[in-house]
Design a protein around this motif. Structure first.
Motif, PDB file in Angstrom:
ATOM      1  N   PRO A  62      -3.012   8.522  -9.790  1.00  0.00           N
ATOM      2  CA  PRO A  62      -1.811   9.250  -9.362  1.00  0.00           C
ATOM      3  C   PRO A  62      -2.130  10.317  -8.322  1.00  0.00           C
ATOM      4  CG  PRO A  62      -2.557  10.086 -11.474  1.00  0.00           C
ATOM      5  CD  PRO A  62      -3.456   8.925 -11.144  1.00  0.00           C
ATOM      6  N   PHE A  63      -1.096  10.857  -7.719  1.00  0.00           N
ATOM      7  CA  PHE A  63      -1.236  11.956  -6.760  1.00  0.00           C
ATOM      8  C   PHE A  63      -1.028  13.279  -7.476  1.00  0.00           C
ATOM      9  CE2 PHE A  63       0.656  14.923  -3.617  1.00  0.00           C
ATOM     10  CZ  PHE A  63      -0.458  15.049  -2.795  1.00  0.00           C
TER      11      PHE A  63
ATOM     12  N   TRP B  71      -2.312   8.070  -0.528  1.00  0.00           N
ATOM     13  CA  TRP B  71      -1.499   9.287  -0.704  1.00  0.00           C
ATOM     14  C   TRP B  71      -1.729  10.259   0.456  1.00  0.00           C
ATOM     15  CZ3 TRP B  71       1.804   7.634  -3.860  1.00  0.00           C
ATOM     16  CH2 TRP B  71       1.522   7.111  -5.123  1.00  0.00           C
ATOM     17  N   HIS B  72      -2.991  10.432   0.860  1.00  0.00           N
ATOM     18  CA  HIS B  72      -3.279  11.397   1.926  1.00  0.00           C
ATOM     19  C   HIS B  72      -2.853  10.880   3.297  1.00  0.00           C
ATOM     20  CE1 HIS B  72      -5.499  13.453  -1.233  1.00  0.00           C
ATOM     21  NE2 HIS B  72      -5.432  14.512  -0.467  1.00  0.00           N
TER      22      HIS B  72
ATOM     23  N   VAL C  22       2.261   3.157  -1.644  1.00  0.00           N
ATOM     24  CA  VAL C  22       2.111   2.656  -3.013  1.00  0.00           C
ATOM     25  C   VAL C  22       0.708   3.018  -3.496  1.00  0.00           C
ATOM     26  CG1 VAL C  22       2.112   0.635  -4.526  1.00  0.00           C
ATOM     27  CG2 VAL C  22       3.669   0.727  -2.547  1.00  0.00           C
ATOM     28  N   GLY C  23       0.647   3.619  -4.677  1.00  0.00           N
ATOM     29  CA  GLY C  23      -0.630   3.912  -5.311  1.00  0.00           C
ATOM     30  C   GLY C  23      -0.737   3.169  -6.630  1.00  0.00           C
TER      31      GLY C  23
ATOM     32  N   VAL D  53       1.342   1.747   3.331  1.00  0.00           N
ATOM     33  CA  VAL D  53      -0.041   1.791   2.885  1.00  0.00           C
ATOM     34  C   VAL D  53      -0.074   1.672   1.368  1.00  0.00           C
ATOM     35  CG1 VAL D  53      -2.203   3.071   2.927  1.00  0.00           C
ATOM     36  CG2 VAL D  53      -0.616   3.262   4.841  1.00  0.00           C
ATOM     37  N   VAL D  54      -0.906   0.747   0.882  1.00  0.00           N
ATOM     38  CA  VAL D  54      -1.044   0.464  -0.551  1.00  0.00           C
ATOM     39  C   VAL D  54      -2.499   0.682  -0.924  1.00  0.00           C
ATOM     40  CG1 VAL D  54      -0.750  -1.271  -2.369  1.00  0.00           C
ATOM     41  CG2 VAL D  54       0.779  -1.283  -0.352  1.00  0.00           C
TER      42      VAL D  54
END
Length: 322
Positions: A129-130, A110-111, A124-125, A99-100
């Motif tokens: 940021p997380f 991220w979640h 990928v983010g 997942v991007v």
């Protein structure tokens, strides 16, 4: 782009508009757009990923384009939006995926990695940021930090206020937001110093032209996303900070354990706004690879498409091979 297919999926109580490309047998890579964007913001990534053998899936996120846009702001919390993608993966029979996400798509990515540690094999983010679950809702922190001053997220909170300004001239709104968070502009609406109650674009001028990374054909797709509907669905994502905080309580203190990549433009104002989060990120994402892209603003996958594609394909080849 002529190999794209389009379908509608009934998932999680909404209709999800979904574009896809690449071999049916390819491993799935989901591309999740942000605000105020559209599926077409991934136009320079779709074919390189498909040609590398991946099945590329590009949804119009809840509230955007041809996907459903519920009226209730509470229908746009992160867990619900993640549920759209999880249900779509179920419908398509996907046992694993990468997942991007960019901008608001990054927190969703991220979640999803936290919620689906077995199915989401890599994440990928871009740009956002997380930071994990804060000790209090982020909106409370913003009210404390920006008391009496303008902040775009605080400006977005009351339904109807931002919509009136943004919907009045949709091409102008998109031009303003594209230009004023690009690498070429040193001061943008994220960081403007003005009093609470000011308009989003007060003190700024319409550039009347498109940035170099968005041509007329691409801009037409952005316009199509918001024409007739306006921005209310997209803005509702910003009206769920407290609900997000409550619904992510079971994920508190969880690490993202999958291989992860983070891309940030060196001139993206989010890097300034999220400086503390960036310092904490490696503790929360132990398998993190980070890259700072040169001469790049917020619209990272378009402003520096070649750099993004190089980093993305290298990461996938090592951690999620086709």
């Amino acid at each position: 782009m002529n190999t794209l297919t389009h379908q509608f999926l009934d998932v999680n109580g909404i209709t999800l508009s979904l574009y896809s490309a690449g071999p049916d047998s390819g491993r799935p890579v989901w591309l999740l757009h942000g605000f105020p964007e559209c599926w077409h913001s991934w136009r320079q990534q779709i074919m390189p990923l498909a040609q590398a053998g991946y099945r590329v899936l590009i949804p119009q996120m809840r509230g955007y384009g041809q996907s459903s846009a519920p009226c209730d702001p509470a229908a746009y919390d992160l867990i619900t939006i993640c549920g759209d993608i999880q249900a779509a993966m179920d419908r398509l029979g996907q046992a694993d995926a990468c997942v991007v996400g960019h901008d608001w798509g990054a927190p969703v990515a991220w979640h999803l990695a936290l919620l689906e540690p077995q199915r989401v094999r890599a994440v990928v983010g871009m740009a956002v940021p997380f930071g994990g679950r804060p000790k209090q809702p982020a909106l409370e922190i913003m009210h404390q930090l920006y008391a009496g001053r303008f902040h775009y997220i605080l400006h977005f909170q009351t339904p109807g206020v931002a919509e009136r300004e943004m919907d009045a001239d949709i091409p102008r709104t998109l031009r303003m937001m594209m230009h004023n968070t690009s690498a070429a502009v040193p001061k943008d609406f994220f960081l403007q110093e003005k009093p609470a109650g000011a308009g989003l674009f007060d003190g700024m001028q319409d550039p009347m032209a498109l940035p170099h990374w968005c041509d007329e054909q691409a801009f037409a797709e952005y316009l199509k996303t918001f024409s007739g509907r306006g921005f209310y669905g997209a803005l509702n994502w910003y009206r769920n900070f407290e609900r997000n905080w409550l619904r992510t309580a079971p994920l508190a203190d969880r690490q993202i354990e999958q291989p992860a990549q983070f891309l940030l433009g060196d001139k993206d104002p989010v890097g300034t706004l999220e400086a503390y989060t960036l310092k904490q990120m490696s503790r929360l994402v132990p398998r993190l690879e980070s890259h700072l892209l040169v001469d790049c603003g917020h619209w990272i996958q378009n402003e520096q498409a070649e750099q993004v594609n190089r980093h993305l394909l290298d990461f996938l080849a090592r951690h999620f091979p086709a």
